[in-house]
Design an enzyme around this catalytic site. Structure first.
Site, mmCIF file in Angstrom:
data_model
loop_
_atom_site.group_PDB
_atom_site.id
_atom_site.type_symbol
_atom_site.label_atom_id
_atom_site.label_comp_id
_atom_site.label_asym_id
_atom_site.label_seq_id
_atom_site.Cartn_x
_atom_site.Cartn_y
_atom_site.Cartn_z
ATOM 1 N N ARG A 100 -101.779 17.673 -59.556
ATOM 2 C CA ARG A 100 -100.951 18.744 -58.981
ATOM 3 C C ARG A 100 -101.804 20.004 -58.997
ATOM 4 N NH1 ARG A 100 -94.816 20.443 -60.249
ATOM 5 N NH2 ARG A 100 -94.584 18.677 -58.852
ATOM 6 N N HIS A 127 -95.992 17.300 -50.502
ATOM 7 C CA HIS A 127 -95.430 16.732 -51.741
ATOM 8 C C HIS A 127 -95.069 15.255 -51.442
ATOM 9 C CE1 HIS A 127 -93.894 16.636 -55.663
ATOM 10 N NE2 HIS A 127 -92.990 17.593 -55.637
ATOM 11 N N GLN A 130 -92.807 13.102 -53.823
ATOM 12 C CA GLN A 130 -91.399 13.497 -53.710
ATOM 13 C C GLN A 130 -90.771 12.816 -52.505
ATOM 14 O OE1 GLN A 130 -89.508 15.763 -55.746
ATOM 15 N NE2 GLN A 130 -87.916 14.745 -54.581
ATOM 16 N N ASP A 218 -84.179 23.042 -50.983
ATOM 17 C CA ASP A 218 -85.196 23.195 -52.019
ATOM 18 C C ASP A 218 -85.189 24.650 -52.481
ATOM 19 O OD1 ASP A 218 -87.308 22.755 -53.722
ATOM 20 O OD2 ASP A 218 -88.821 22.535 -52.156
ATOM 21 N N CYS A 258 -84.962 18.686 -54.330
ATOM 22 C CA CYS A 258 -86.107 18.075 -55.039
ATOM 23 C C CYS A 258 -86.200 18.530 -56.492
ATOM 24 C CB CYS A 258 -87.398 18.277 -54.261
ATOM 25 S SG CYS A 258 -88.336 19.712 -54.663
ATOM 26 N N ARG A 286 -88.097 9.275 -58.431
ATOM 27 C CA ARG A 286 -89.509 9.688 -58.510
ATOM 28 C C ARG A 286 -90.294 8.608 -59.260
ATOM 29 N NH1 ARG A 286 -91.372 14.888 -57.946
ATOM 30 N NH2 ARG A 286 -93.369 13.804 -58.134
HETATM 31 N N1 CP Z 1 -89.650 17.973 -57.787
HETATM 32 C C1 CP Z 1 -90.709 18.190 -58.591
HETATM 33 O O1 CP Z 1 -91.853 18.017 -58.194
HETATM 34 O O2 CP Z 1 -90.381 18.531 -59.855
HETATM 35 P P1 CP Z 1 -91.435 19.053 -60.953
HETATM 36 O O3 CP Z 1 -91.992 20.367 -60.422
HETATM 37 O O4 CP Z 1 -90.629 19.214 -62.207
HETATM 38 O O5 CP Z 1 -92.507 18.035 -61.089
#
Ligand code: CP
Length: 300
Positions: A100, A127, A130, A218, A258, A286
């Site tokens: 990430r 993403h 997701q 979101d 999300c 997820r």
């Molecule tokens: N939706 C999502 O990616 O959550 P986090 O930021 O907690 O990983």
């Protein structure tokens, strides 16, 4: 070997294979519990995470593997080691790298030098993990993806919107983005063009959710956007997913987010906790969707 740097790395057929595998593993983890035995997943995080970190680690452990968390806060390895050298080195220790990072070009640089699959765990542009979970959730709740109408309500230019558009169109869904007129909140024109302009863009929130099978929202003010907080709150106020908006859709429309949710901003507590909300099924998925992705990548 295949990298998942964006949703464009997952073809229509890949999507079907990954979702099928995810469903199979979700139903019968026992059959896959040793598939990652003696395998290692390295998880690099430049930004904080609850779901991505824990779902990858828990999921990889449930497949018999071992996951290692390593912080790259500030976008760097320790002692200023170059991103490329760090990734080449990590490739010698592990079977997968999930990262990430703030910038999409960093994940692409990683994939250019890695000798194991690199998975995008979220950048400012995409993403994809997701989206796999989102599609699995819609498939479970609606029984199919083809011809399902999803209305993405909020910032049409954000990473989740991009992944929703790409994954949605690739799986045969009808995708509508419901966003303010201001160009900065509209979908990226390059992505719209790549999707053959199949995505509908609507600015009237009530019109945008009519006939929707799925309403997706979101967070309006993501990490790194704090300076724009007041401006964003004002711009997205008419796009709040509340019971009034929900009434304009169908009786069986499902609501997705999300997470993390900012209650009272993009969504109300009433809608978040309503029977139409599937946000925690989505969060659970997820883990299942990522297991499917990892097993699929193992066989590439
Ligand atoms: N939706 C999502 O990616 O959550 P986090 O930021 O907690 O990983």
């Amino acid at each position: 070997m295949k990298h998942i740097t964006s949703d464009f790395d997952i073809s229509e057929n890949d999507l079907k294979e990954i979702l099928n595998l995810s469903s199979k593993i979700k139903k019968n983890n026992e059959a896959y519990q040793d598939i990652m035995k003696n395998k290692t997943l390295i998880m690099l995080f430049e930004l904080a995470s609850l779901r991505t970190r824990v779902s990858f680690e828990a999921g990889f452990n449930q497949l018999g593997g071992h996951a290692i968390f390593y912080s790259i806060e500030g976008g760097k390895f320790t002692r200023d080691e170059s991103m490329e050298d760090g990734i080449v080195n990590l490739s010698r220790y592990c079977n997968f790298i999930m990262a990430r990072v703030l910038k999409q070009d960093v994940i692409e640089r990683m994939s250019n030098v890695a000798t194991v699959p690199v998975i995008n765990g979220m950048t400012e542009v995409y993403h994809p993990c997701q989206n796999l979970a989102d599609l699995l959730t819609i498939q479970e709740h609606k029984g199919k993806l083809n011809d399902i109408k999803i209305s993405y309500v909020g910032d049409g230019g954000c990473n989740t919107a991009n992944s929703t558009m790409i994954g949605g169109i690739n799986s045969g869904m009808k995708v509508t983005v419901v966003c303010p007129e201001n160009q900065k909140y509209n979908p990226n024109p390059t992505i719209l063009k790549k999707l053959n302009n199949k995505v509908e863009v609507i600015h009237d929130p009530y019109k945008g959710v009519s006939d929707a099978d799925v309403i997706y929202t979101d967070v309006a003010v993501s990490a790194g956007m704090e300076a724009e907080k007041e401006e964003r709150i004002k711009a997205f106020k008419p796009y709040q997913v509340n019971s009034e908006l929900l009434k304009k859709a169908k009786e069986n429309t499902i609501v997705m987010h999300c997470l993390p949710a900012h209650i009272g901003y993009e969504i109300t507590r009433e809608v978040m906790d309503s029977p139409q909300s599937v946000v925690f099924d989505q969060a659970e998925n997820r883990m299942h969707a990522q297991k499917g992705l990892l097993v699929w990548l193992l066989n590439k």
